[in-house]
Design a protein around this motif. Structure first.
Motif, short mmCIF file in Angstrom:
data_model
loop_
_atom_site.label_atom_id
_atom_site.label_comp_id
_atom_site.label_asym_id
_atom_site.label_seq_id
_atom_site.Cartn_x
_atom_site.Cartn_y
_atom_site.Cartn_z
N VAL A 111 0.82 -1.21 0.00
CA VAL A 111 0.00 0.00 0.00
C VAL A 111 0.85 1.26 0.00
CG1 VAL A 111 -1.84 -1.20 1.29
CG2 VAL A 111 -0.20 0.20 2.52
N TYR A 112 0.23 2.33 -0.48
CA TYR A 112 0.75 3.68 -0.33
C TYR A 112 -0.20 4.42 0.60
CZ TYR A 112 3.57 2.79 -4.53
OH TYR A 112 4.46 2.27 -5.44
N GLU A 113 0.36 5.27 1.45
CA GLU A 113 -0.48 6.06 2.35
C GLU A 113 -0.07 7.52 2.31
OE1 GLU A 113 -1.95 2.70 5.53
OE2 GLU A 113 -0.52 4.22 6.22
N VAL A 114 -1.08 8.39 2.32
CA VAL A 114 -0.87 9.83 2.37
C VAL A 114 -1.63 10.38 3.57
CG1 VAL A 114 -1.23 12.04 1.20
CG2 VAL A 114 -0.62 10.01 -0.14
N THR A 115 -0.94 11.07 4.46
CA THR A 115 -1.57 11.71 5.61
C THR A 115 -1.58 13.21 5.39
OG1 THR A 115 -0.84 9.94 7.10
CG2 THR A 115 -1.53 12.02 8.11
N ARG A 116 -2.73 13.82 5.60
CA ARG A 116 -2.92 15.22 5.22
C ARG A 116 -3.78 15.95 6.24
NH1 ARG A 116 -4.81 15.93 -0.88
NH2 ARG A 116 -2.62 15.35 -1.14
N LYS A 117 -3.45 17.21 6.47
CA LYS A 117 -4.27 18.09 7.30
C LYS A 117 -5.24 18.81 6.38
CE LYS A 117 -4.76 20.05 11.49
NZ LYS A 117 -4.93 19.29 12.74
N VAL A 118 -6.54 18.54 6.58
CA VAL A 118 -7.59 19.17 5.78
C VAL A 118 -8.50 19.94 6.73
CG1 VAL A 118 -9.48 18.81 4.15
CG2 VAL A 118 -7.49 17.28 4.10
N GLY A 119 -8.40 21.26 6.71
CA GLY A 119 -9.13 22.05 7.69
C GLY A 119 -8.58 21.76 9.08
N ASP A 120 -9.47 21.39 9.99
CA ASP A 120 -9.02 21.05 11.35
C ASP A 120 -8.92 19.54 11.55
OD1 ASP A 120 -11.70 20.44 11.24
OD2 ASP A 120 -12.22 21.41 13.14
N LYS A 121 -8.95 18.77 10.47
CA LYS A 121 -8.90 17.31 10.57
C LYS A 121 -7.58 16.77 10.03
CE LYS A 121 -13.92 16.87 9.93
NZ LYS A 121 -15.00 16.31 9.07
N THR A 122 -7.09 15.70 10.67
CA THR A 122 -5.92 14.98 10.17
C THR A 122 -6.41 13.66 9.60
OG1 THR A 122 -4.49 15.99 11.84
CG2 THR A 122 -3.67 14.03 10.73
N LEU A 123 -6.23 13.47 8.29
CA LEU A 123 -6.79 12.32 7.59
C LEU A 123 -5.69 11.54 6.89
CD1 LEU A 123 -9.81 14.15 5.89
CD2 LEU A 123 -9.84 12.89 8.06
N GLU A 124 -5.89 10.23 6.79
CA GLU A 124 -4.94 9.38 6.09
C GLU A 124 -5.69 8.50 5.10
OE1 GLU A 124 -1.51 7.12 8.06
OE2 GLU A 124 -2.97 5.52 7.67
N LEU A 125 -5.18 8.43 3.88
CA LEU A 125 -5.75 7.55 2.86
C LEU A 125 -4.78 6.41 2.61
CD1 LEU A 125 -7.90 6.93 0.67
CD2 LEU A 125 -6.49 8.28 -0.91
N SER A 126 -5.28 5.18 2.65
CA SER A 126 -4.48 3.99 2.34
C SER A 126 -4.98 3.40 1.04
CB SER A 126 -4.61 2.96 3.48
OG SER A 126 -3.81 1.83 3.22
N ILE A 127 -4.05 3.15 0.09
CA ILE A 127 -4.42 2.69 -1.25
C ILE A 127 -3.60 1.46 -1.62
CG2 ILE A 127 -4.79 3.46 -3.62
CD1 ILE A 127 -4.01 6.29 -2.64
N ASN A 128 -4.26 0.44 -2.16
CA ASN A 128 -3.56 -0.74 -2.65
C ASN A 128 -2.69 -0.35 -3.84
OD1 ASN A 128 -3.22 -3.20 -4.44
ND2 ASN A 128 -4.20 -4.15 -2.69
N SER A 129 -1.41 -0.68 -3.79
CA SER A 129 -0.48 -0.25 -4.83
C SER A 129 -0.69 -0.99 -6.14
CB SER A 129 0.97 -0.44 -4.36
OG SER A 129 1.28 -1.83 -4.26
N ASP A 130 -1.27 -2.18 -6.09
CA ASP A 130 -1.48 -2.98 -7.30
C ASP A 130 -2.78 -2.61 -8.02
OD1 ASP A 130 0.92 -4.51 -7.05
OD2 ASP A 130 -0.06 -5.74 -5.51
N THR A 131 -3.86 -2.53 -7.24
CA THR A 131 -5.17 -2.25 -7.84
C THR A 131 -5.47 -0.76 -7.94
OG1 THR A 131 -6.34 -2.28 -5.72
CG2 THR A 131 -6.04 -4.40 -6.84
N GLN A 132 -4.69 0.05 -7.19
CA GLN A 132 -4.90 1.50 -7.10
C GLN A 132 -6.26 1.85 -6.50
OE1 GLN A 132 -3.85 3.70 -10.65
NE2 GLN A 132 -2.05 2.44 -11.06
#
Length: 214
Positions: A111-132
């Protein structure tokens, strides 16, 4: 010289309760692991990231039997493919990026993961690297007051736990995992609960040095 990874003192950055004996060099399991080739312990998907110029730090996870079940490399933005950044824009919204991870689970899932501050929230997206395809979105660093009643009641029953923050992991399948961060006996722990409040596992969070020979 062949490439290899030396785990200093067999310590790790995320250790499941029950495997603490493996954090000692005197333990037979640790001596046996240290004698193996590095690639036997770290899959190439993560190992190559550790050898890259973009790497910042690493996390290794042990199960209760002393076996590695997850590997993670924290990297720079450039190490994550453009399509993963686009997916983060679509699923999380635009904001300030905090971290990027390249991970592999014991099941072989990458997987690839991106953690981001969006407004007042801290969010992380996890994505399968093969299927996207997205796997889950994680809402991090929530106040303990945000915990569902069943989770709050279950956490209160854990002996010695002082809950500090809460994270909600929502899978695309509809499954939810509740993670409670806090201290037990003055030591940092991460506890995983299912939606009914059942405690699935408890991890002692340790800091370690990972020395990578290039």
């Amino acid at each position: 010289m062949s490439r290899r990874v030396a785990l200093l003192a067999c310590a790790i950055s995320a250790l499941t309760l029950g495997a603490s004996a493996c954090a000692s060099q005197q333990n037979i399991r640790c001596r046996q692991f240290a004698a193996q080739p590095a690639t036997a312990g770290i899959p190439s998907f993560v190992f190559e990231a550790l050898l890259g110029s973009d790497v910042k730090r690493a996390k290794l996870y042990l199960d209760a039997n002393g076996r590695f079940h997850k590997w993670a490399a924290y990297v720079d933005k450039a190490a994550i493919p453009a399509w993963a950044h686009a997916a983060a824009d679509a699923k999380l919204g635009k904001g300030e990026d905090i971290s990027y991870e390249i991970e592999q689970y014991g099941t072989g899932e990458k997987v690839y993961e991106v953690t981001r501050k969006v407004g007042d929230k801290t969010l992380e997206l996890s994505i399968n690297s093969d299927t996207q395809k997205p796997l889950y979105i994680e809402k991090k660093g929530l106040a303990t007051d945000a915990m569902a009643a069943a989770i709050k009641a279950a956490a209160a029953k854990v002996t010695g736990l002082t809950a500090e923050t809460y994270t909600l992991k929502e899978y695309t399948s509809g499954k939810k995992v509740h993670e409670v961060y806090g201290k037990i006996g003055g030591k940092p722990y991460k506890l995983y609960f299912d939606e009914t409040g059942k405690l699935k596992r408890k991890q002692l969070q340790l800091t370690a040095t990972l020395a990578v020979t290039r």
